[in-house]
Design an enzyme around this catalytic site. Structure first.
Site, PDB file in Angstrom:
ATOM      1  N   ARG A 109      10.036   8.775   9.286  1.00  0.00           N
ATOM      2  CA  ARG A 109      10.692   7.862   8.340  1.00  0.00           C
ATOM      3  C   ARG A 109      11.652   8.620   7.415  1.00  0.00           C
ATOM      4  O   ARG A 109      11.406   9.770   7.073  1.00  0.00           O
ATOM      5  CB  ARG A 109       9.620   7.110   7.536  1.00  0.00           C
ATOM      6  CG  ARG A 109       8.769   6.244   8.444  1.00  0.00           C
ATOM      7  CD  ARG A 109       7.664   5.558   7.693  1.00  0.00           C
ATOM      8  NE  ARG A 109       8.157   4.630   6.702  1.00  0.00           N
ATOM      9  CZ  ARG A 109       7.379   4.008   5.823  1.00  0.00           C
ATOM     10  NH1 ARG A 109       6.075   4.220   5.809  1.00  0.00           N
ATOM     11  NH2 ARG A 109       7.906   3.181   4.957  1.00  0.00           N
ATOM     12  N   LYS A 145      -2.202  -2.249  -3.174  1.00  0.00           N
ATOM     13  CA  LYS A 145      -1.908  -0.880  -2.737  1.00  0.00           C
ATOM     14  C   LYS A 145      -0.856  -0.227  -3.639  1.00  0.00           C
ATOM     15  O   LYS A 145      -1.041   0.909  -4.084  1.00  0.00           O
ATOM     16  CB  LYS A 145      -1.431  -0.917  -1.273  1.00  0.00           C
ATOM     17  CG  LYS A 145      -1.067   0.427  -0.679  1.00  0.00           C
ATOM     18  CD  LYS A 145      -1.129   0.399   0.835  1.00  0.00           C
ATOM     19  CE  LYS A 145       0.065  -0.232   1.498  1.00  0.00           C
ATOM     20  NZ  LYS A 145       1.293   0.586   1.389  1.00  0.00           N
ATOM     21  N   SER A 146       0.221  -0.950  -3.918  1.00  0.00           N
ATOM     22  CA  SER A 146       1.294  -0.366  -4.742  1.00  0.00           C
ATOM     23  C   SER A 146       0.778  -0.005  -6.128  1.00  0.00           C
ATOM     24  O   SER A 146       1.094   1.062  -6.675  1.00  0.00           O
ATOM     25  CB  SER A 146       2.441  -1.362  -4.896  1.00  0.00           C
ATOM     26  OG  SER A 146       3.058  -1.590  -3.668  1.00  0.00           O
ATOM     27  N   ASP A 202       6.905  -6.778   3.061  1.00  0.00           N
ATOM     28  CA  ASP A 202       5.681  -6.451   3.809  1.00  0.00           C
ATOM     29  C   ASP A 202       5.067  -7.680   4.484  1.00  0.00           C
ATOM     30  O   ASP A 202       4.107  -7.549   5.242  1.00  0.00           O
ATOM     31  CB  ASP A 202       4.655  -5.805   2.871  1.00  0.00           C
ATOM     32  CG  ASP A 202       5.117  -4.426   2.416  1.00  0.00           C
ATOM     33  OD1 ASP A 202       5.956  -3.813   3.105  1.00  0.00           O
ATOM     34  OD2 ASP A 202       4.657  -3.960   1.354  1.00  0.00           O
ATOM     35  N   SER A 230      15.074  -0.523  -2.326  1.00  0.00           N
ATOM     36  CA  SER A 230      13.767   0.097  -2.084  1.00  0.00           C
ATOM     37  C   SER A 230      13.078   0.409  -3.403  1.00  0.00           C
ATOM     38  O   SER A 230      13.586   1.188  -4.218  1.00  0.00           O
ATOM     39  CB  SER A 230      13.955   1.387  -1.277  1.00  0.00           C
ATOM     40  OG  SER A 230      12.776   2.173  -1.348  1.00  0.00           O
TER      41      SER A 230
HETATM   42  C1  S3P Z   1       6.259  -0.153  -1.729  1.00  0.00           C
HETATM   43  C2  S3P Z   1       7.548  -0.564  -1.525  1.00  0.00           C
HETATM   44  C3  S3P Z   1       8.030  -1.131  -0.255  1.00  0.00           C
HETATM   45  C4  S3P Z   1       6.892  -1.596   0.627  1.00  0.00           C
HETATM   46  C5  S3P Z   1       5.769  -0.614   0.688  1.00  0.00           C
HETATM   47  C6  S3P Z   1       5.222  -0.315  -0.698  1.00  0.00           C
HETATM   48  C7  S3P Z   1       5.901   0.412  -3.033  1.00  0.00           C
HETATM   49  O1  S3P Z   1       8.781  -0.148   0.411  1.00  0.00           O
HETATM   50  O2  S3P Z   1       7.353  -1.874   1.938  1.00  0.00           O
HETATM   51  O3  S3P Z   1       4.709  -1.128   1.496  1.00  0.00           O
HETATM   52  O4  S3P Z   1       4.701   0.528  -3.336  1.00  0.00           O
HETATM   53  O5  S3P Z   1       6.824   0.752  -3.785  1.00  0.00           O
HETATM   54  P1  S3P Z   1      10.363   0.025   0.096  1.00  0.00           P
HETATM   55  O6  S3P Z   1      10.483  -0.043  -1.364  1.00  0.00           O
HETATM   56  O7  S3P Z   1      10.792   1.340   0.613  1.00  0.00           O
HETATM   57  O8  S3P Z   1      11.023  -1.119   0.796  1.00  0.00           O
END
Ligand code: S3P
Length: 439
Positions: free
Chosen positions: A125, A24-25, A318, A170
């Site tokens: 959020r 996903k990322s 996650d 984050s």
């Molecule tokens: C993500 C970063 C994470 C993760 C999210 C996807 C990303 O969040 O929990 O599902 O794609 O950069 P945070 O970086 O805010 O912890």
């Protein structure tokens, strides 16, 4: 959303040789960055989930051509760093925090006025974590609730580079500032006290941006053009985690997940599982467009409880719901310390984990930012509400592996946020033994 019920009958072993949908990322970032590149490129293995489709729709509304006619290969026609156009309407980021945080970084550098919103969960959020650095770079941003919650309005423009130290670990905030840094005149630096997932840095490097690692962080030189280059998205280790963790904790299970991303900032769960005593092997390691990929093989056995320290949290952020579930099957206590960020995910996941495990009959406590789970527990049949949170829904479904009876997951449609086809995947994994999955 949230109307379907998934019924999972246990107990069952997990068996199979499987692949999981794309990361996903990486899928989000591939669309966002190729949209800003000079040329046309293809994304293979793109995750066609609700979150990532929201990213495609967002970029289309900013004037980027995206060809989805071949689902196996998404084609993006980049418009260059400054070629986006103003959308006529509000951009809906749906459930996706990644989209909202990252796209704000891009919009901060555009001479456009753009409005963004999201679903009930996303509007709760925190968005101030990206508004603050973007304002200090020169963007004009307004948001609801004293500039802390979406909807958000942004007017971008000429940005000044900054050196920014992340107040929370984050990757979304880090990526937002790095993306804004692409448009600034000069070098933008982001420092983090605990390393978070580095897909943005890796993809920027792959696309030829001038990015370099600096002690404790990363620096990007503004206005470096991006080359259009094809991207292959590996399987999502966070999706694979549901099967990997459950297989690792259930004796007689045996599973191989092929072609999955094993970026070191994403495989904290494998390190935790190994400490729990799991039998895990990483095979056929290779690197695909700057991202490590491998096959992960796991054989189930009795595990033991472990302590997970705050500095490990970003690498398992996650996977904490599914790790919490299998902690109920471990001998001894598992302590997950410093997991406060879970309160601001797609749901308040600390609360959701506690409620779910209690309904399953496990022994769990949550105090402040810490979760403690004692095992092994005999889990019991029950009904669990997903709260619209995909990872809670999938964790609840996997609980079926350890229950003598049926676990009913209400509001299971949200699995489409990150793992379309999860019910079929689970049915296949449990098909040669007692498990039965119905939707
Ligand atoms: C993500 C970063 C994470 C993760 C999210 C996807 C990303 O969040 O929990 O599902 O794609 O950069 P945070 O970086 O805010 O912890």
């Amino acid at each position: 959303m949230s109307e379907k019920t998934l019924k999972v009958k246990g107990p069952f072993r997990i068996q199979g040789d499987v692949e999981v949908p794309g990361d996903k990322s990486i899928s989000h970032r591939a669309v966002l960055l190729l949209a800003l590149s000079n040329g046309t490129a293809k994304i293979n293995g793109f995750l066609h989930s609700a979150d990532c489709i929201a990213t495609i729709n967002a970029m289309r509304s900013l004037g980027v051509e995206v060809d989805l006619s071949n689902p196996a290969q998404v084609t993006i026609k980049g418009v260059g760093l400054f070629g986006l156009t103003e959308p006529e309407d509000i951009i809906d980021c749906g459930n996706s925090g990644t989209l909202m945080r990252l796209i704000l970084g891009i919009l901060a550098g555009q001479n456009l006025t753009v409005f963004l919103t999201g679903d009930d969960s996303l509007r709760l959020r925190p968005i101030d974590r990206v508004i603050d650095p973007l304002r200090s770079m020169g963007a004009t941003i307004l948001a609801r609730a004293e500039n802390t919650r979406a909807p958000v309005a942004i007017r971008g423009g000429d940005l000044a580079p900054i050196a920014y130290t992340l107040p929370v670990a984050s990757a979304q905030v880090k990526s937002c500032v790095l993306l804004a840094g692409l448009f600034a005149r000069g070098v933008t630096e982001v420092h983090e006290s605990r390393p978070t997932r580095d897909h943005t840095e890796r993809m920027l490097e792959y696309l030829g941006a001038r990015v370099r690692r600096v002690p404790g962080g990363v620096a990007v030189e503004g206005r470096s053009p991006l080359e259009a280059r094809d991207i292959e998205v590996p399987g999502d280790i966070s999706s694979a985690a549901f099967a990997i963790c459950s297989a690792a904790a259930s004796p007689n299970s045996s599973l191989t997940v092929k072609r999955v991303g094993v970026n070191p900032t994403r495989i904290g769960l494998l390190r935790v599982l190994e400490r729990m005593g799991a039998d895990i092997e990483i095979r056929s390691r290779r690197v695909v467009n700057n991202e490590p990929v491998a096959d992960v093989a796991v054989v189930g056995r009795q595990l033991r409880g472990v302590t997970i320290l705050p500095e490990e949290i970003p690498d398992i952020i996650d996977e904490i719901p599914i790790l919490s579930l299998i902690a109920t099957q471990c001998y001894g206590t598992t302590s997950i310390l410093g997991a406060g960020e879970l309160r601001v995910k797609e749901s308040d996941r600390l609360q959701a984990i506690k409620d779910m495990l209690e309904r399953l009959g496990a022994s769990v406590s949550v105090e402040g930012q810490d979760i403690r789970i004692s095992g092994p527990a005999k889990l019991k049949p029950c009904t669990i509400d997903s709260r619209g949170d995909h990872r809670i829904a999938m964790t609840a479904a996997m609980a079926g592996a350890f229950v003598d009876g049926v676990v009913e997951v209400r509001g299971a449609d949200c699995v489409d946020i990150s793992f379309p086809g999860f019910d079929r995947f689970l049915a296949e994994l449990s098909s040669d033994n007692a498990g039965k999955v119905t939707l």
